[in-house]
Design an enzyme around this catalytic site. Structure first.
Site: not given
Length: 322
Positions: A152, A172, A234, A258, A263, A282
């Site tokens: 996405r 990918d 992630r 990020d 976290e 994040h």
């Protein structure tokens, strides 16, 4: 009968737009997201909208009324999917609600690193205008970037990189390679083989057993000293300890990160000591627009499940639908 929804973040305008039309739904915001508290209360709820707090087998075992778990986002590594599947509970995500947002943040980090954004800001405040000569920025046009993941987010990031006249490579193995070519990029089968050639590595793949730690010490060592790593996927896909060592030794030029393994990341996180890294909380998928969209779709997935018309495209464990 009134249905109750547990919401594990502030109730956004997008959620209100969906839920305010329903007199048969009652929403409760939870701020104590400890496992013990969720275990104590989950049996009272028909649905849960999750943030990033873990949703564990212990919680799911007590979820006698739960009909759907809806993620406020697209990542679900903190959710025990097998336990939900065994219980027959669908896990939903918000589709493409924040895909553009994350793609923009990836591009932002690439530009900020290339243009020495944080370094220039810090030095100009000290009166050091010579920093532009001592530590020059560079163009990203003509630079080579490897994107890991064409889902996405990757599908939205790649056209933006192509528009910036970058030489875009994509790895990918789970999608039709023609789709990468049609986007103006070059498919790469062995992504590690091209690491010595690239100027940027952008991580945009899901976190799973295969991808956890996939960018580690060996991969970072293979990159050029002038190369940068950007991770908006992630925490843990890029090995944090190995990244610290590479940045500290300046065997790569910098990084934009990020997400983190823990976290919120503790203030004494070793990466925070370094000046050749840009960090964000994040927040790659969080903007005014995406908060609305994610809230709307997270709530709509809940309502659609209650109404028996859940969109299978938004369901992770589709096997429970049968």
């Amino acid at each position: 009968m009134t249905k109750r929804v547990m919401i594990q973040m502030p109730i956004s305008e997008g959620m209100r737009e969906v839920f305010d039309t329903r007199s048969d739904i009652e929403c409760d915001r939870f701020t104590d997201l400890s496992e013990d508290n969720l275990v104590e209360h989950i049996a009272n709820y028909d649905a849960a909208i999750l943030g990033i707090a873990p949703f564990t087998p212990r919680i799911i075992a007590r979820a006698d009324r739960l009909k759907v778990v809806s993620r406020f986002g697209v990542g679900y590594d903190a959710v025990d999917v097998p336990a939900l599947t065994e219980a027959g509970i669908p896990l939903t995500v918000v589709g493409t609600a924040n895909s553009v947002t994350v793609a923009e943040h990836s591009l932002f980090l690439i530009l900020a690193l290339a243009k020495r954004c944080t370094i220039y800001d810090r030095e100009v405040r000290k009166g050091n205008w010579n920093i532009r000569w001592d530590y020059p920025a560079y163009d990203i046009a003509g630079r080579k970037v490897l994107v890991l993941g064409f889902g996405r987010i990757g599908r939205r990031l790649v056209p933006r990189l192509v528009a910036m006249q970058m030489d875009v490579l994509v790895h990918d193995p789970y999608i039709t390679q023609d789709a990468i070519t049609c986007a103006g990029a070059t498919p790469v089968e062995d992504w590690r083989a091209v690491l010595p050639e690239i100027d940027f590595l952008s991580v945009n793949c899901p976190k799973n057993e295969e991808t956890t730690g996939m960018v580690g010490a060996a991969e970072l060592a293979a990159m050029k000293r002038t190369a940068f790593v950007v991770n908006t996927a992630r925490g843990g896909i890029v090995d944090e300890a190995a990244l610290y060592d590479a940045l500290k030794a300046e065997t790569i030029s910098g990084a934009g990160i990020d997400p983190f393994v823990i976290e919120p990341a503790p203030v004494d996180t070793p990466l925070f000591e370094l000046e050749n890294i840009i960090v964000s909380p994040h927040s790659a998928g969080v903007t005014e627009e995406s908060i609305y969209r994610m809230g709307y779709w997270a709530a709509k997935n809940v309502v659609d499940c209650f109404d028996g018309k859940l969109d299978p495209d938004n369901v992770i464990n589709k096997e429970v639908l049968s």
